[in-house]
Design a protein around this motif. Structure first.
Motif, short mmCIF file in Angstrom:
data_model
loop_
_atom_site.label_atom_id
_atom_site.label_comp_id
_atom_site.label_asym_id
_atom_site.label_seq_id
_atom_site.Cartn_x
_atom_site.Cartn_y
_atom_site.Cartn_z
N MET A 209 0.84 -1.18 0.00
CA MET A 209 0.00 0.00 0.00
C MET A 209 0.88 1.24 0.00
SD MET A 209 -3.03 1.06 2.67
CE MET A 209 -4.08 2.47 2.34
N ARG A 210 0.53 2.21 -0.86
CA ARG A 210 1.32 3.43 -0.91
C ARG A 210 1.18 4.19 0.39
NH1 ARG A 210 -1.42 3.99 -5.80
NH2 ARG A 210 -2.63 5.64 -4.86
N SER A 211 2.30 4.56 0.97
CA SER A 211 2.25 5.36 2.19
C SER A 211 1.90 6.80 1.82
CB SER A 211 3.61 5.33 2.89
OG SER A 211 4.61 5.81 2.03
N PRO A 212 1.00 7.44 2.58
CA PRO A 212 0.59 8.79 2.24
C PRO A 212 1.76 9.76 2.34
CG PRO A 212 -0.23 8.17 4.40
CD PRO A 212 0.36 6.94 3.80
N SER A 213 1.80 10.72 1.43
CA SER A 213 2.84 11.73 1.48
C SER A 213 2.56 12.71 2.59
CB SER A 213 2.92 12.46 0.13
OG SER A 213 1.74 13.20 -0.10
N LEU A 214 3.57 13.52 2.91
CA LEU A 214 3.40 14.50 3.98
C LEU A 214 2.34 15.54 3.63
CD1 LEU A 214 7.15 15.06 4.95
CD2 LEU A 214 5.45 13.66 6.13
N ASP A 215 2.08 15.72 2.34
CA ASP A 215 1.07 16.69 1.92
C ASP A 215 -0.34 16.15 2.09
OD1 ASP A 215 3.10 18.43 1.23
OD2 ASP A 215 3.19 17.73 -0.85
N LYS A 228 -13.11 16.33 11.25
CA LYS A 228 -12.25 15.14 11.27
C LYS A 228 -12.91 14.01 12.04
CE LYS A 228 -8.07 17.97 11.19
NZ LYS A 228 -6.88 18.40 11.96
N ARG A 229 -13.61 14.36 13.10
CA ARG A 229 -14.35 13.34 13.85
C ARG A 229 -15.40 12.70 12.96
NH1 ARG A 229 -14.81 9.66 18.02
NH2 ARG A 229 -16.97 9.58 18.78
N GLY A 250 -11.89 24.20 3.15
CA GLY A 250 -11.13 22.95 3.18
C GLY A 250 -11.95 21.71 2.97
N LYS A 251 -13.14 21.81 2.39
CA LYS A 251 -13.99 20.63 2.19
C LYS A 251 -13.31 19.61 1.29
CE LYS A 251 -17.39 22.98 0.41
NZ LYS A 251 -16.78 24.33 0.41
N THR A 252 -12.85 20.06 0.13
CA THR A 252 -12.20 19.15 -0.81
C THR A 252 -10.91 18.58 -0.22
OG1 THR A 252 -13.13 20.39 -2.67
CG2 THR A 252 -11.25 18.95 -3.14
N MET A 253 -10.14 19.43 0.42
CA MET A 253 -8.87 18.99 1.02
C MET A 253 -9.11 17.91 2.07
SD MET A 253 -6.20 21.26 3.27
CE MET A 253 -7.50 21.63 4.44
N LEU A 254 -10.13 18.07 2.88
CA LEU A 254 -10.42 17.10 3.93
C LEU A 254 -10.83 15.75 3.35
CD1 LEU A 254 -12.31 19.52 6.33
CD2 LEU A 254 -10.33 18.14 7.01
N ARG A 257 -8.07 13.59 1.72
CA ARG A 257 -7.21 12.89 2.68
C ARG A 257 -7.87 11.66 3.28
NH1 ARG A 257 -4.98 17.79 2.39
NH2 ARG A 257 -2.88 18.18 3.23
N LEU A 258 -9.14 11.45 2.94
CA LEU A 258 -9.87 10.32 3.50
C LEU A 258 -9.23 8.96 3.21
CD1 LEU A 258 -12.36 9.71 5.20
CD2 LEU A 258 -13.74 9.73 3.11
N PRO A 259 -8.67 8.73 2.02
CA PRO A 259 -8.03 7.41 1.78
C PRO A 259 -6.87 7.10 2.72
CG PRO A 259 -8.43 8.54 -0.30
CD PRO A 259 -8.71 9.53 0.79
N THR A 260 -6.25 8.14 3.31
CA THR A 260 -5.09 7.89 4.17
C THR A 260 -5.46 7.25 5.50
OG1 THR A 260 -5.17 10.10 5.20
CG2 THR A 260 -3.92 9.88 3.14
#
Length: 534
Positions: A209-215, A228-229, A250-254, A257-260
């Motif tokens: 599995m690809r590890s998520p990047s810091l971004d 986040k909750r 930040g809706k799209t940004m949040l 990140r859901l796959p991580t």
């Protein structure tokens, strides 16, 4: 003279075994293909004729009948070319295949005898293994993909002449082509390329599995703790989620990140996902094994109904199937056409898509988490009442904007969460990382796996009907709270059940799995569109 080989084609995303029968009889030279072939298969006659001649063999000058059985099943694609060519060569006595091997033959032929790749090879090889075949003869370009199925030999060829090793040919003419001076008897295919010649009970290879990047880590997102909750709850129970808020919050940004925080695919899930991609012709790299990352699909809002659900003359998987076992993200939800969104209602309930055509019905898997985002109004600033950002939309315009999303579709979205304007999340505190959130999600998934062992469901979001009533029982106080909410807000029974399933997921995140009144209360407050909080 009569001969028979076995080939395969795709039916949806699954392989279907096809018998390729060849009959040579006296009469005027003519070739007929029967058994409900499509135009691509009818054109195989000319491709096979040219390939056989250009490889130094003789195309039989007899009445040729090729039957694709079962005759009542519609056949599509070009995967039968190689089987038809080898069938003609064996029936006419120019080639004798290994008697000790039961071989499935799949591949498309070029006019010079080259063998081209075909889509869906993973499903066909998996079918061959389940049907008891000992080997599969297929295009070399598909060899790496086919080798993901362990326990069966797969041989890859790049040219029709590759079937005959150099040492077994009788002679060649001046042009370097084979001269047909007698039948070529093959003892085996050991001279061909083979990535997995061992047929023991080997495990399927699942890539890392690809590890998520810091971004892509939630630790970089300032504030937004309640969002986040909600995302944590959605991931823990695979619940559908909708984020509503002004632009730039930040809706799209949040959601991206859901796959991580989702766990990697299991071996069975990885095989399902890889088969869907293979059938759609989107499986590019198989060097690391089966797909390990959960799919994340984010189609543009101009997508058509066929693009979302699947379809076409030869039905192919749509975005809902490409997101199988993963996430389907619809950004700016009201910008999608209403009729496109409405077709999501059935797959969200049934977790599969059935596309009916005149001669057949195709079923594709569609078990995904729906994640959406939207603005509260057309201008986007309904809930961002500041001096610089004021809403300019009339109530009628806001109502028309929200009416693009029907009530039945909203009813199927478990969590409806407000994302506040920037001024509220600059007060940053310690933010959990994606790794910390993922560990909680994996723990909740383990609890659900144990609870639903030997049952048809895996996550809380899949519960329904009698199984929901038998599995989850609310304490008396929590049930009274839910009933009062149901009457006050006039919620549907679907919303009622989804609140119960969310409460169970929240309880699983609290490590004990026992539902408390607080869990039901938290689940109710995530139905913010039902509560008219926007």
């Amino acid at each position: 003279m009569y001969g028979k080989l076995h080939s395969a084609c795709l039916y949806g995303i699954d392989g279907v075994l096809i018998e390729v029968e060849t009959d040579l009889s006296n009469g005027l030279p003519q070739t007929s293909i029967i058994g409900l072939p499509d135009s691509a298969i009818r054109e195989a006659v000319e491709r096979v004729r040219a390939a056989i001649k250009n490889c130094g063999y003789q195309y039989p000058l007899q009445r040729i009948t090729i039957n694709l059985a079962p005759a009542d099943l519609r056949k599509e694609g070009s995967s039968f070319d190689l089987a038809i060519a080898i069938g003609l060569l064996t029936t006419s006595g120019q080639l004798v295949l290994p008697a000790q091997e039961r071989t499935l033959v799949v591949g498309e032929l070029a006019l010079d005898g080259s063998v081209r790749s075909v889509p869906g090879i993973l499903s066909m090889v998996d079918l061959a293994k389940r049907q008891g075949f000992t080997s599969v003869l297929l295009p070399a370009d598909n060899l790496e993909e086919a080798s993901l199925i362990r326990g069966i030999r797969v041989y890859g060829i790049r040219h029709l002449q590759d079937i005959v090793p150099e040492r077994e040919t009788n002679s060649k003419n001046k042009e370097g082509r084979l001269q047909n001076t007698g039948p070529v008897v093959l003892k085996n295919y050991t001279h061909l390329s083979a990535l997995n010649p061992n047929v023991g009970d080997m495990e399927r290879r699942v890539g890392p599995m690809r590890s998520p990047s810091l971004d892509d880590d939630y630790s970089d997102v300032l504030g937004q703790h309640h969002v986040k909750r909600a995302l944590l709850i959605a991931a823990a129970g695979m619940h559908n989620i909708l984020l509503v808020g002004p632009p730039g919050t930040g809706k799209t940004m949040l959601i991206k990140r859901l796959p991580t925080i989702l766990p990697p695919l299991s071996e069975d899930e990885a095989l399902e996902v890889t088969k869907v991609l293979s059938a759609a012709g989107k499986l590019k790299d198989t060097s690391n094994g089966l797909i390990a990352d959960r799919p994340f699909r984010s189609p543009h809002h101009t997508i058509s109904t066929s693009g979302l659900i699947g379809g076409g003359g030869i039905p192919k998987p749509g975005e809902v199937s490409l997101a199988h076992r993963g996430i389907l993200f619809l950004d700016e939800l009201p910008e999608f056409q209403r009729q496109v969104l409405e077709v999501l209602r059935q797959p969200l309930e049934d977790r599969k898509v059935t596309i009916s055509r005149a001669r057949a019905a195709f079923t594709f898997p569609a078990q995904f988490m729906l994640a959406c985002s939207m603005n509260p109004c057309p201008c986007g600033y309904l809930s961002a009442q500041s001096e610089d950002q004021r809403c300019i939309c009339s109530p009628a315009r806001v109502a028309a904007y929200r009416a693009k999303i029907s009530g039945p579709l909203l009813d199927r979205i478990d969590l409806q969460v407000e994302v506040p304007p920037p001024g509220e999340w600059r007060k940053a505190g310690a933010s959990p990382s994606s790794a910390e959130m993922q560990s909680k999600v994996i723990h909740a998934h383990h609890i659900q796996a144990a609870r639903y062992a030997n049952r048809s469901v895996r996550w809380n979001s899949q519960l329904s009907g009698t199984l929901l009533r038998r599995t989850i029982r609310l304490p008396e106080e929590a049930d009274e709270l839910l009933q009062r909410t149901l009457q006050t807000l006039n919620l549907s029974m679907r919303a009622h059940d989804r609140i119960i399933k969310m409460a169970q997921t929240i309880a699983d995140l609290d490590h004990d799995g026992v539902i408390l009144t607080a869990h039901v209360a938290e689940a109710i407050q995530y139905r913010q569109l039902d509560l008219n909080l926007f």
